[in-house]
Design a protein around this motif. Structure first.
Motif, PDB file in Angstrom:
ATOM      1  N   VAL A  68     -22.450 -29.022 -18.245  1.00  0.00           N
ATOM      2  CA  VAL A  68     -21.423 -28.717 -19.229  1.00  0.00           C
ATOM      3  C   VAL A  68     -20.947 -27.245 -19.226  1.00  0.00           C
ATOM      4  O   VAL A  68     -21.628 -26.357 -19.021  1.00  0.00           O
ATOM      5  CB  VAL A  68     -22.191 -28.699 -20.789  1.00  0.00           C
ATOM      6  CG1 VAL A  68     -21.055 -28.623 -21.822  1.00  0.00           C
ATOM      7  CG2 VAL A  68     -22.749 -30.268 -20.892  1.00  0.00           C
ATOM      8  N   HIS A  69     -19.756 -27.416 -19.365  1.00  0.00           N
ATOM      9  CA  HIS A  69     -18.694 -25.970 -19.397  1.00  0.00           C
ATOM     10  C   HIS A  69     -18.247 -25.788 -18.089  1.00  0.00           C
ATOM     11  O   HIS A  69     -17.231 -25.726 -17.675  1.00  0.00           O
ATOM     12  CB  HIS A  69     -19.565 -24.647 -19.772  1.00  0.00           C
ATOM     13  CG  HIS A  69     -19.565 -25.033 -21.363  1.00  0.00           C
ATOM     14  ND1 HIS A  69     -18.588 -25.165 -22.435  1.00  0.00           N
ATOM     15  CD2 HIS A  69     -20.708 -24.892 -22.220  1.00  0.00           C
ATOM     16  CE1 HIS A  69     -19.161 -25.345 -23.681  1.00  0.00           C
ATOM     17  NE2 HIS A  69     -20.321 -25.178 -23.634  1.00  0.00           N
ATOM     18  N   ASN A  70     -19.062 -25.377 -17.100  1.00  0.00           N
ATOM     19  CA  ASN A  70     -18.622 -24.980 -15.620  1.00  0.00           C
ATOM     20  C   ASN A  70     -17.383 -24.099 -15.405  1.00  0.00           C
ATOM     21  O   ASN A  70     -16.619 -24.329 -14.447  1.00  0.00           O
ATOM     22  CB  ASN A  70     -18.214 -26.444 -15.009  1.00  0.00           C
ATOM     23  CG  ASN A  70     -19.271 -27.503 -15.281  1.00  0.00           C
ATOM     24  OD1 ASN A  70     -20.570 -27.481 -14.590  1.00  0.00           O
ATOM     25  ND2 ASN A  70     -19.064 -28.410 -16.109  1.00  0.00           N
ATOM     26  N   THR A  71     -17.513 -23.092 -16.437  1.00  0.00           N
ATOM     27  CA  THR A  71     -16.353 -22.158 -16.356  1.00  0.00           C
ATOM     28  C   THR A  71     -16.352 -21.432 -14.824  1.00  0.00           C
ATOM     29  O   THR A  71     -15.092 -21.135 -14.480  1.00  0.00           O
ATOM     30  CB  THR A  71     -16.488 -21.247 -17.395  1.00  0.00           C
ATOM     31  OG1 THR A  71     -16.973 -21.836 -18.562  1.00  0.00           O
ATOM     32  CG2 THR A  71     -15.181 -20.627 -17.980  1.00  0.00           C
ATOM     33  N   LEU A  72     -17.386 -20.894 -14.196  1.00  0.00           N
ATOM     34  CA  LEU A  72     -17.103 -20.245 -13.143  1.00  0.00           C
ATOM     35  C   LEU A  72     -17.608 -21.177 -11.982  1.00  0.00           C
ATOM     36  O   LEU A  72     -17.767 -20.546 -10.729  1.00  0.00           O
ATOM     37  CB  LEU A  72     -18.211 -19.155 -13.157  1.00  0.00           C
ATOM     38  CG  LEU A  72     -18.385 -18.113 -14.486  1.00  0.00           C
ATOM     39  CD1 LEU A  72     -19.205 -17.254 -14.371  1.00  0.00           C
ATOM     40  CD2 LEU A  72     -16.926 -17.547 -14.478  1.00  0.00           C
ATOM     41  N   ASP A 105     -12.573 -16.693 -23.238  1.00  0.00           N
ATOM     42  CA  ASP A 105     -10.981 -16.474 -23.006  1.00  0.00           C
ATOM     43  C   ASP A 105     -10.844 -16.953 -21.510  1.00  0.00           C
ATOM     44  O   ASP A 105     -10.170 -16.085 -20.819  1.00  0.00           O
ATOM     45  CB  ASP A 105     -10.700 -15.295 -23.301  1.00  0.00           C
ATOM     46  CG  ASP A 105      -9.135 -15.108 -23.482  1.00  0.00           C
ATOM     47  OD1 ASP A 105      -8.619 -16.099 -23.666  1.00  0.00           O
ATOM     48  OD2 ASP A 105      -8.495 -13.901 -23.233  1.00  0.00           O
ATOM     49  N   ARG A 106     -11.565 -17.616 -20.910  1.00  0.00           N
ATOM     50  CA  ARG A 106     -11.187 -18.113 -19.530  1.00  0.00           C
ATOM     51  C   ARG A 106     -11.450 -19.891 -19.505  1.00  0.00           C
ATOM     52  O   ARG A 106     -12.248 -20.404 -20.138  1.00  0.00           O
ATOM     53  CB  ARG A 106     -12.114 -17.454 -18.609  1.00  0.00           C
ATOM     54  CG  ARG A 106     -13.276 -17.681 -18.791  1.00  0.00           C
ATOM     55  CD  ARG A 106     -14.316 -16.650 -17.803  1.00  0.00           C
ATOM     56  NE  ARG A 106     -13.893 -16.622 -16.415  1.00  0.00           N
ATOM     57  CZ  ARG A 106     -14.392 -15.727 -15.706  1.00  0.00           C
ATOM     58  NH1 ARG A 106     -14.931 -14.742 -16.243  1.00  0.00           N
ATOM     59  NH2 ARG A 106     -14.156 -15.991 -14.393  1.00  0.00           N
ATOM     60  N   LEU A 107     -10.940 -20.390 -18.525  1.00  0.00           N
ATOM     61  CA  LEU A 107     -10.942 -21.913 -18.113  1.00  0.00           C
ATOM     62  C   LEU A 107     -11.677 -22.205 -17.063  1.00  0.00           C
ATOM     63  O   LEU A 107     -11.561 -21.459 -15.810  1.00  0.00           O
ATOM     64  CB  LEU A 107      -9.786 -22.484 -18.339  1.00  0.00           C
ATOM     65  CG  LEU A 107      -8.860 -22.554 -19.727  1.00  0.00           C
ATOM     66  CD1 LEU A 107      -7.681 -23.144 -19.660  1.00  0.00           C
ATOM     67  CD2 LEU A 107      -9.822 -23.385 -20.684  1.00  0.00           C
ATOM     68  N   PRO A 108     -12.300 -23.377 -16.905  1.00  0.00           N
ATOM     69  CA  PRO A 108     -12.835 -23.713 -15.461  1.00  0.00           C
ATOM     70  C   PRO A 108     -11.448 -23.830 -14.600  1.00  0.00           C
ATOM     71  O   PRO A 108     -10.509 -24.125 -15.006  1.00  0.00           O
ATOM     72  CB  PRO A 108     -13.637 -24.875 -15.844  1.00  0.00           C
ATOM     73  CG  PRO A 108     -13.956 -24.988 -17.157  1.00  0.00           C
ATOM     74  CD  PRO A 108     -12.646 -24.249 -17.869  1.00  0.00           C
ATOM     75  N   ASP A 109     -11.850 -23.978 -13.249  1.00  0.00           N
ATOM     76  CA  ASP A 109     -10.830 -24.523 -12.221  1.00  0.00           C
ATOM     77  C   ASP A 109     -10.693 -25.893 -12.228  1.00  0.00           C
ATOM     78  O   ASP A 109     -11.334 -26.570 -11.032  1.00  0.00           O
ATOM     79  CB  ASP A 109     -11.246 -23.830 -10.907  1.00  0.00           C
ATOM     80  CG  ASP A 109     -10.161 -24.083  -9.897  1.00  0.00           C
ATOM     81  OD1 ASP A 109      -9.038 -24.741 -10.163  1.00  0.00           O
ATOM     82  OD2 ASP A 109     -10.488 -23.858  -8.690  1.00  0.00           O
TER      83      ASP A 109
END
Length: 398
Positions: free
Chosen positions: A273-277, A307-311
Protein backbone atom coordinates in the motif's frame (compact mmCIF):
# COMPACT_ATOMS: atom_id res chain seq x y z
CA UNK A 1 -30.36 -20.11 -28.73
CA UNK A 2 -30.53 -19.03 -25.12
CA UNK A 3 -33.99 -17.84 -24.05
CA UNK A 4 -35.06 -15.39 -21.34
CA UNK A 5 -38.35 -15.07 -19.50
CA UNK A 6 -37.99 -11.25 -19.34
CA UNK A 7 -39.91 -11.06 -16.09
CA UNK A 8 -41.05 -7.65 -14.92
CA UNK A 9 -38.77 -7.93 -11.87
CA UNK A 10 -35.70 -8.08 -14.08
CA UNK A 11 -34.05 -4.80 -15.02
CA UNK A 12 -32.67 -4.10 -18.49
CA UNK A 13 -29.96 -1.47 -18.24
CA UNK A 14 -28.26 0.11 -21.22
CA UNK A 15 -25.75 2.89 -21.78
CA UNK A 16 -23.37 4.16 -24.42
CA UNK A 17 -20.98 1.47 -23.23
CA UNK A 18 -21.30 -1.50 -20.90
CA UNK A 19 -17.96 -2.34 -19.27
CA UNK A 20 -17.97 -6.03 -18.27
CA UNK A 21 -14.25 -5.61 -17.35
CA UNK A 22 -13.59 -9.34 -17.77
CA UNK A 23 -14.28 -8.92 -21.50
CA UNK A 24 -14.16 -5.98 -23.96
CA UNK A 25 -16.55 -3.05 -23.57
CA UNK A 26 -19.83 -3.28 -25.48
CA UNK A 27 -21.13 -0.27 -27.37
CA UNK A 28 -24.86 0.19 -26.61
CA UNK A 29 -24.71 -2.99 -24.54
CA UNK A 30 -27.56 -4.28 -22.38
CA UNK A 31 -27.13 -5.56 -18.84
CA UNK A 32 -29.77 -7.93 -17.48
CA UNK A 33 -30.04 -7.87 -13.69
CA UNK A 34 -32.33 -10.09 -11.62
CA UNK A 35 -34.35 -8.68 -8.75
CA UNK A 36 -31.84 -10.21 -6.30
CA UNK A 37 -29.12 -8.06 -7.98
CA UNK A 38 -27.52 -11.03 -9.73
CA UNK A 39 -26.22 -10.49 -13.26
CA UNK A 40 -28.43 -12.55 -15.60
CA UNK A 41 -26.58 -11.73 -18.82
CA UNK A 42 -24.55 -9.16 -20.71
CA UNK A 43 -25.78 -8.60 -24.26
CA UNK A 44 -25.21 -6.51 -27.33
CA UNK A 45 -28.19 -4.41 -28.41
CA UNK A 46 -28.71 -6.79 -31.34
CA UNK A 47 -28.82 -9.83 -29.04
CA UNK A 48 -31.32 -8.12 -26.79
CA UNK A 49 -33.62 -7.09 -29.62
CA UNK A 50 -33.42 -10.56 -31.16
CA UNK A 51 -35.55 -11.78 -28.26
CA UNK A 52 -38.39 -9.41 -29.27
CA UNK A 53 -37.88 -7.62 -25.98
CA UNK A 54 -38.67 -4.12 -27.13
CA UNK A 55 -36.96 -0.81 -26.55
CA UNK A 56 -39.58 0.22 -24.01
CA UNK A 57 -38.17 -2.13 -21.35
CA UNK A 58 -34.71 -0.54 -21.47
CA UNK A 59 -33.48 1.87 -18.80
CA UNK A 60 -31.29 4.12 -20.94
CA UNK A 61 -28.35 6.05 -19.51
CA UNK A 62 -25.49 8.17 -20.73
CA UNK A 63 -21.86 7.20 -20.23
CA UNK A 64 -20.75 3.79 -19.02
CA UNK A 65 -22.20 1.03 -16.90
CA UNK A 66 -19.46 -0.40 -14.66
CA UNK A 67 -19.28 -2.90 -11.80
CA UNK A 68 -19.19 -1.41 -8.32
CA UNK A 69 -15.83 -0.11 -7.12
CA UNK A 70 -13.49 -1.88 -4.69
CA UNK A 71 -11.75 0.41 -2.19
CA UNK A 72 -8.74 -1.73 -1.29
CA UNK A 73 -7.30 0.52 1.41
CA UNK A 74 -9.28 2.51 3.96
CA UNK A 75 -9.09 3.32 7.68
CA UNK A 76 -12.77 3.61 8.54
CA UNK A 77 -12.01 3.86 12.26
CA UNK A 78 -10.22 7.21 11.68
CA UNK A 79 -13.19 8.85 9.93
CA UNK A 80 -13.92 11.15 12.87
CA UNK A 81 -10.58 12.94 12.41
CA UNK A 82 -11.41 14.55 9.08
CA UNK A 83 -9.65 17.91 8.82
CA UNK A 84 -7.79 17.52 12.13
CA UNK A 85 -4.31 17.10 10.64
CA UNK A 86 -2.99 19.81 8.35
CA UNK A 87 -2.01 18.62 4.87
CA UNK A 88 1.45 18.42 3.30
CA UNK A 89 3.41 18.38 6.55
CA UNK A 90 5.08 14.98 6.14
CA UNK A 91 4.57 11.53 7.58
CA UNK A 92 6.04 11.97 11.05
CA UNK A 93 4.11 15.19 11.69
CA UNK A 94 0.97 13.42 10.44
CA UNK A 95 1.51 10.59 12.94
CA UNK A 96 2.20 13.02 15.80
CA UNK A 97 -1.04 14.89 15.16
CA UNK A 98 -3.01 11.70 14.70
CA UNK A 99 -1.84 10.26 18.02
CA UNK A 100 -2.29 13.57 19.83
CA UNK A 101 -5.91 13.95 18.73
CA UNK A 102 -7.13 10.40 18.25
CA UNK A 103 -8.82 10.01 21.62
CA UNK A 104 -10.34 13.50 21.95
CA UNK A 105 -13.72 12.48 20.53
CA UNK A 106 -16.79 10.98 22.15
CA UNK A 107 -18.01 7.49 21.25
CA UNK A 108 -21.11 9.09 19.74
CA UNK A 109 -19.04 11.33 17.48
CA UNK A 110 -16.94 8.39 16.39
CA UNK A 111 -19.87 6.13 15.61
CA UNK A 112 -21.67 8.84 13.65
CA UNK A 113 -18.54 9.41 11.59
CA UNK A 114 -18.50 5.72 10.66
CA UNK A 115 -22.13 5.87 9.53
CA UNK A 116 -21.43 8.99 7.48
CA UNK A 117 -18.24 7.57 5.96
CA UNK A 118 -19.93 4.32 4.96
CA UNK A 119 -22.84 6.21 3.42
CA UNK A 120 -20.36 8.31 1.47
CA UNK A 121 -18.69 5.20 0.09
CA UNK A 122 -22.06 3.71 -0.86
CA UNK A 123 -23.09 6.90 -2.66
CA UNK A 124 -19.75 6.90 -4.48
CA UNK A 125 -20.31 3.45 -5.93
CA UNK A 126 -18.06 1.48 -3.58
CA UNK A 127 -19.30 -2.06 -2.85
CA UNK A 128 -16.34 -3.60 -1.02
CA UNK A 129 -13.57 -2.30 1.22
CA UNK A 130 -10.17 -3.48 2.40
CA UNK A 131 -10.26 -1.79 5.79
CA UNK A 132 -7.48 -1.37 8.34
CA UNK A 133 -8.43 -1.75 12.01
CA UNK A 134 -6.43 -1.51 15.19
CA UNK A 135 -9.44 -1.67 17.53
CA UNK A 136 -13.04 -2.93 17.47
CA UNK A 137 -14.62 0.51 17.03
CA UNK A 138 -16.03 -0.23 13.55
CA UNK A 139 -17.37 -3.69 14.36
CA UNK A 140 -20.95 -2.53 14.93
CA UNK A 141 -21.26 -0.84 11.54
CA UNK A 142 -19.64 -3.76 9.71
CA UNK A 143 -22.13 -6.13 11.33
CA UNK A 144 -24.90 -4.37 9.38
CA UNK A 145 -23.57 -5.87 6.15
CA UNK A 146 -24.14 -2.79 4.00
CA UNK A 147 -20.75 -3.21 2.30
CA UNK A 148 -18.34 -6.10 2.04
CA UNK A 149 -15.42 -5.51 4.42
CA UNK A 150 -12.20 -7.43 4.52
CA UNK A 151 -10.76 -6.17 7.79
CA UNK A 152 -6.99 -6.15 8.05
CA UNK A 153 -6.28 -6.23 11.77
CA UNK A 154 -3.00 -4.38 11.87
CA UNK A 155 -0.21 -5.11 14.37
CA UNK A 156 2.60 -2.77 15.41
CA UNK A 157 5.41 -3.86 17.69
CA UNK A 158 9.15 -3.18 17.60
CA UNK A 159 10.04 -5.01 20.81
CA UNK A 160 10.33 -8.78 20.15
CA UNK A 161 9.35 -9.54 23.76
CA UNK A 162 5.88 -8.11 23.04
CA UNK A 163 5.34 -10.12 19.87
CA UNK A 164 3.40 -13.10 21.23
CA UNK A 165 1.04 -10.93 23.27
CA UNK A 166 0.40 -8.69 20.27
CA UNK A 167 -0.28 -11.70 18.08
CA UNK A 168 -2.82 -13.11 20.54
CA UNK A 169 -4.65 -9.79 20.76
CA UNK A 170 -4.67 -9.44 16.97
CA UNK A 171 -6.02 -12.94 16.41
CA UNK A 172 -8.78 -12.38 18.97
CA UNK A 173 -9.84 -9.12 17.32
CA UNK A 174 -9.67 -10.63 13.84
CA UNK A 175 -11.97 -13.47 14.90
CA UNK A 176 -14.70 -10.92 15.67
CA UNK A 177 -14.35 -9.18 12.30
CA UNK A 178 -14.19 -12.49 10.42
CA UNK A 179 -17.80 -13.38 11.28
CA UNK A 180 -19.54 -10.17 10.23
CA UNK A 181 -22.40 -10.97 7.82
CA UNK A 182 -20.60 -9.66 4.75
CA UNK A 183 -16.87 -9.84 5.27
CA UNK A 184 -13.71 -11.56 6.44
CA UNK A 185 -10.51 -10.70 8.28
CA UNK A 186 -6.79 -11.37 8.50
CA UNK A 187 -4.04 -10.25 10.89
CA UNK A 188 -1.30 -8.26 9.14
CA UNK A 189 1.82 -6.19 9.87
CA UNK A 190 1.52 -2.41 9.82
CA UNK A 191 4.72 -1.31 8.05
CA UNK A 192 8.42 -2.21 7.70
CA UNK A 193 9.47 0.34 10.28
CA UNK A 194 7.07 -0.70 13.08
CA UNK A 195 7.27 -4.49 13.11
CA UNK A 196 10.07 -6.57 14.60
CA UNK A 197 11.47 -9.60 12.74
CA UNK A 198 10.09 -11.73 15.57
CA UNK A 199 6.56 -10.44 14.97
CA UNK A 200 6.95 -10.90 11.21
CA UNK A 201 7.96 -14.51 11.84
CA UNK A 202 5.05 -15.17 14.20
CA UNK A 203 2.60 -13.70 11.69
CA UNK A 204 4.05 -15.80 8.91
CA UNK A 205 3.76 -19.00 10.93
CA UNK A 206 0.38 -18.39 12.57
CA UNK A 207 -1.88 -16.06 10.63
CA UNK A 208 -1.69 -16.41 6.88
CA UNK A 209 -4.37 -18.57 5.29
CA UNK A 210 -3.61 -19.42 1.67
CA UNK A 211 -6.83 -18.05 0.18
CA UNK A 212 -7.00 -14.83 2.23
CA UNK A 213 -5.21 -11.57 1.44
CA UNK A 214 -2.62 -9.73 3.46
CA UNK A 215 -1.57 -6.10 3.45
CA UNK A 216 1.29 -3.86 4.53
CA UNK A 217 2.05 -0.15 4.18
CA UNK A 218 5.13 0.14 2.00
CA UNK A 219 7.67 2.84 1.06
CA UNK A 220 5.47 5.79 1.90
CA UNK A 221 8.07 8.39 2.90
CA UNK A 222 11.84 9.12 2.89
CA UNK A 223 11.79 9.01 6.69
CA UNK A 224 10.72 5.38 6.53
CA UNK A 225 13.65 4.50 4.27
CA UNK A 226 16.15 6.25 6.56
CA UNK A 227 14.86 4.55 9.69
CA UNK A 228 14.93 1.11 8.06
CA UNK A 229 18.46 1.72 6.84
CA UNK A 230 20.13 2.78 10.10
CA UNK A 231 17.47 3.63 12.76
CA UNK A 232 18.04 7.38 12.46
CA UNK A 233 16.12 10.38 11.19
CA UNK A 234 12.62 11.71 11.79
CA UNK A 235 11.14 8.38 12.81
CA UNK A 236 13.80 7.70 15.42
CA UNK A 237 13.08 11.15 16.91
CA UNK A 238 9.35 10.46 16.89
CA UNK A 239 9.73 7.06 18.52
CA UNK A 240 12.00 8.49 21.22
CA UNK A 241 9.36 11.13 21.99
CA UNK A 242 6.72 8.42 22.24
CA UNK A 243 9.01 6.23 24.36
CA UNK A 244 8.76 3.38 21.87
CA UNK A 245 11.48 0.80 22.38
CA UNK A 246 13.20 0.23 19.04
CA UNK A 247 16.63 -0.72 20.35
CA UNK A 248 16.22 -4.31 19.16
CA UNK A 249 15.05 -3.41 15.67
CA UNK A 250 17.62 -4.44 13.03
CA UNK A 251 19.42 -2.06 10.73
CA UNK A 252 18.48 -3.66 7.45
CA UNK A 253 20.95 -1.67 5.34
CA UNK A 254 18.43 -1.94 2.52
CA UNK A 255 15.33 -0.17 1.32
CA UNK A 256 12.03 -1.32 2.92
CA UNK A 257 10.87 -3.36 -0.07
CA UNK A 258 13.96 -5.54 -0.23
CA UNK A 259 14.27 -5.74 3.55
CA UNK A 260 10.75 -6.92 4.23
CA UNK A 261 9.36 -8.80 1.23
CA UNK A 262 11.46 -11.94 1.94
CA UNK A 263 9.84 -12.07 5.39
CA UNK A 264 6.34 -12.37 3.91
CA UNK A 265 4.69 -15.51 2.53
CA UNK A 266 4.45 -15.90 -1.25
CA UNK A 267 1.18 -17.86 -1.40
CA UNK A 268 -1.21 -15.07 -0.36
CA UNK A 269 -2.36 -12.14 -2.40
CA UNK A 270 -0.30 -9.27 -1.02
CA UNK A 271 -1.44 -5.66 -1.06
CA UNK A 272 1.56 -3.32 -0.92
CA UNK A 273 0.00 0.00 0.00
CA UNK A 274 1.12 3.50 -1.09
CA UNK A 275 4.48 2.70 -2.79
CA UNK A 276 5.23 6.40 -3.04
CA UNK A 277 8.98 5.86 -3.42
CA UNK A 278 8.95 2.53 -5.26
CA UNK A 279 11.13 2.38 -8.37
CA UNK A 280 10.76 0.42 -11.59
CA UNK A 281 13.67 -1.78 -10.58
CA UNK A 282 12.00 -2.59 -7.25
CA UNK A 283 8.73 -3.39 -9.01
CA UNK A 284 10.52 -5.88 -11.28
CA UNK A 285 12.41 -7.39 -8.35
CA UNK A 286 9.31 -7.73 -6.17
CA UNK A 287 7.28 -9.35 -8.93
CA UNK A 288 10.09 -11.79 -9.63
CA UNK A 289 9.93 -13.25 -6.11
CA UNK A 290 6.20 -12.82 -5.36
CA UNK A 291 3.69 -13.65 -8.09
CA UNK A 292 0.59 -12.31 -6.38
CA UNK A 293 1.45 -8.71 -5.53
CA UNK A 294 -1.15 -5.96 -5.86
CA UNK A 295 0.15 -2.39 -5.90
CA UNK A 296 -2.42 -0.39 -3.94
CA UNK A 297 -2.35 3.31 -4.77
CA UNK A 298 -3.97 6.06 -2.66
CA UNK A 299 -2.93 9.19 -4.59
CA UNK A 300 -5.00 11.76 -2.73
CA UNK A 301 -3.60 10.60 0.61
CA UNK A 302 -0.05 10.67 -0.79
CA UNK A 303 -0.54 14.29 -1.82
CA UNK A 304 -2.22 15.13 1.50
CA UNK A 305 0.62 13.76 3.64
CA UNK A 306 3.84 13.94 1.63
CA UNK A 307 2.76 16.09 -1.35
CA UNK A 308 4.13 13.55 -3.79
CA UNK A 309 2.83 10.68 -5.92
CA UNK A 310 4.15 7.25 -6.85
CA UNK A 311 5.66 6.74 -10.29
CA UNK A 312 2.39 5.31 -11.58
CA UNK A 313 3.55 4.95 -15.22
CA UNK A 314 6.33 2.64 -13.95
CA UNK A 315 3.77 0.25 -12.47
CA UNK A 316 1.93 0.19 -15.79
CA UNK A 317 5.12 -0.36 -17.78
CA UNK A 318 6.11 -3.26 -15.51
CA UNK A 319 2.64 -4.86 -15.82
CA UNK A 320 1.91 -4.38 -12.14
CA UNK A 321 -1.52 -5.34 -10.85
CA UNK A 322 -2.78 -1.97 -9.59
CA UNK A 323 -5.64 -1.41 -7.16
CA UNK A 324 -7.02 1.82 -5.71
CA UNK A 325 -7.73 2.97 -2.18
CA UNK A 326 -8.86 6.12 -0.40
CA UNK A 327 -6.90 5.82 2.85
CA UNK A 328 -8.72 7.53 5.74
CA UNK A 329 -10.60 10.79 6.08
CA UNK A 330 -7.71 11.89 8.27
CA UNK A 331 -5.59 12.01 5.10
CA UNK A 332 -8.29 12.70 2.51
CA UNK A 333 -11.35 14.87 2.08
CA UNK A 334 -13.39 12.22 0.25
CA UNK A 335 -13.93 8.48 0.17
CA UNK A 336 -14.32 8.23 -3.59
CA UNK A 337 -12.53 5.96 -6.03
CA UNK A 338 -13.64 8.27 -8.84
CA UNK A 339 -11.78 11.14 -7.16
CA UNK A 340 -8.68 8.97 -6.88
CA UNK A 341 -8.86 8.21 -10.60
CA UNK A 342 -9.44 11.86 -11.38
CA UNK A 343 -6.33 12.78 -9.35
CA UNK A 344 -4.24 10.26 -11.27
CA UNK A 345 -5.51 11.57 -14.61
CA UNK A 346 -4.77 15.17 -13.58
CA UNK A 347 -1.12 14.36 -12.86
CA UNK A 348 -0.71 11.71 -15.56
CA UNK A 349 -3.07 12.74 -18.40
CA UNK A 350 -1.98 9.79 -20.51
CA UNK A 351 -3.67 7.42 -18.03
CA UNK A 352 -7.33 7.29 -19.02
CA UNK A 353 -10.47 6.46 -17.08
CA UNK A 354 -10.96 3.37 -19.21
CA UNK A 355 -7.48 2.13 -18.32
CA UNK A 356 -8.17 2.60 -14.61
CA UNK A 357 -11.58 0.88 -14.49
CA UNK A 358 -10.00 -2.60 -13.99
CA UNK A 359 -7.85 -1.19 -11.17
CA UNK A 360 -11.03 -0.05 -9.41
CA UNK A 361 -12.98 -3.26 -10.02
CA UNK A 362 -11.61 -6.70 -10.93
CA UNK A 363 -8.07 -6.08 -9.65
CA UNK A 364 -9.44 -4.99 -6.29
CA UNK A 365 -11.81 -7.94 -6.16
CA UNK A 366 -8.97 -10.39 -6.88
CA UNK A 367 -6.73 -8.69 -4.33
CA UNK A 368 -9.38 -9.18 -1.62
CA UNK A 369 -10.20 -12.72 -2.87
CA UNK A 370 -13.83 -11.81 -3.65
CA UNK A 371 -13.75 -12.02 -7.46
CA UNK A 372 -16.41 -14.78 -7.49
CA UNK A 373 -18.96 -12.13 -6.52
CA UNK A 374 -17.48 -8.71 -7.31
CA UNK A 375 -15.38 -6.90 -9.88
CA UNK A 376 -16.96 -7.72 -13.26
CA UNK A 377 -20.25 -8.23 -15.07
CA UNK A 378 -20.49 -12.01 -15.37
CA UNK A 379 -23.52 -14.27 -15.06
CA UNK A 380 -24.20 -15.18 -11.44
CA UNK A 381 -22.15 -12.37 -9.88
CA UNK A 382 -23.53 -9.57 -7.69
CA UNK A 383 -20.95 -6.84 -8.34
CA UNK A 384 -23.22 -3.82 -8.06
CA UNK A 385 -23.86 -1.50 -11.00
CA UNK A 386 -22.78 2.11 -11.33
CA UNK A 387 -23.29 4.60 -14.14
CA UNK A 388 -20.28 6.83 -14.71
CA UNK A 389 -19.92 9.61 -17.25
CA UNK A 390 -16.27 10.53 -17.73
CA UNK A 391 -14.98 11.72 -14.35
CA UNK A 392 -17.81 14.13 -13.73
CA UNK A 393 -20.84 12.15 -12.66
CA UNK A 394 -21.41 8.84 -10.91
CA UNK A 395 -24.78 7.32 -10.05
CA UNK A 396 -25.18 4.08 -8.13
CA UNK A 397 -27.81 2.02 -9.95
CA UNK A 398 -27.78 -1.20 -7.90
Amino acid sequence: MKTYSFLCSMRYLTAAYVMPVSSPKIKDGVLLVNDDKTIADVLTREQYLAHDSGEEKLEKMEGWLCPGFINTHCHLELSYMKGVVQPKTGMTHFIRELLKNRFHFTPEQMQQSYVDAENEMIQNGIVAVGDISNFDQTLSIKQKGNLYYHTFVELLGMNPFDARELLALGKSLSAHFAIVPNGNSTVVPHAPYTVSPCLFELLKNNCYVDDLPMSIHMQESPAEEQFIHNLTGDFSELFLELKFDFNKMPEYKAKPMKAILPQLPVCNSLLLVHNTLTTAEEIRWAQSIHKNIYWTLCPKANLYIEDRLPDIPAFIKENGKITLGTDSLTSNDTLSITEEMKTINTHFPEITLEEMIPWATINGAKALAIEKRYGSFEIGKKPGVINIHDFDKLVRII
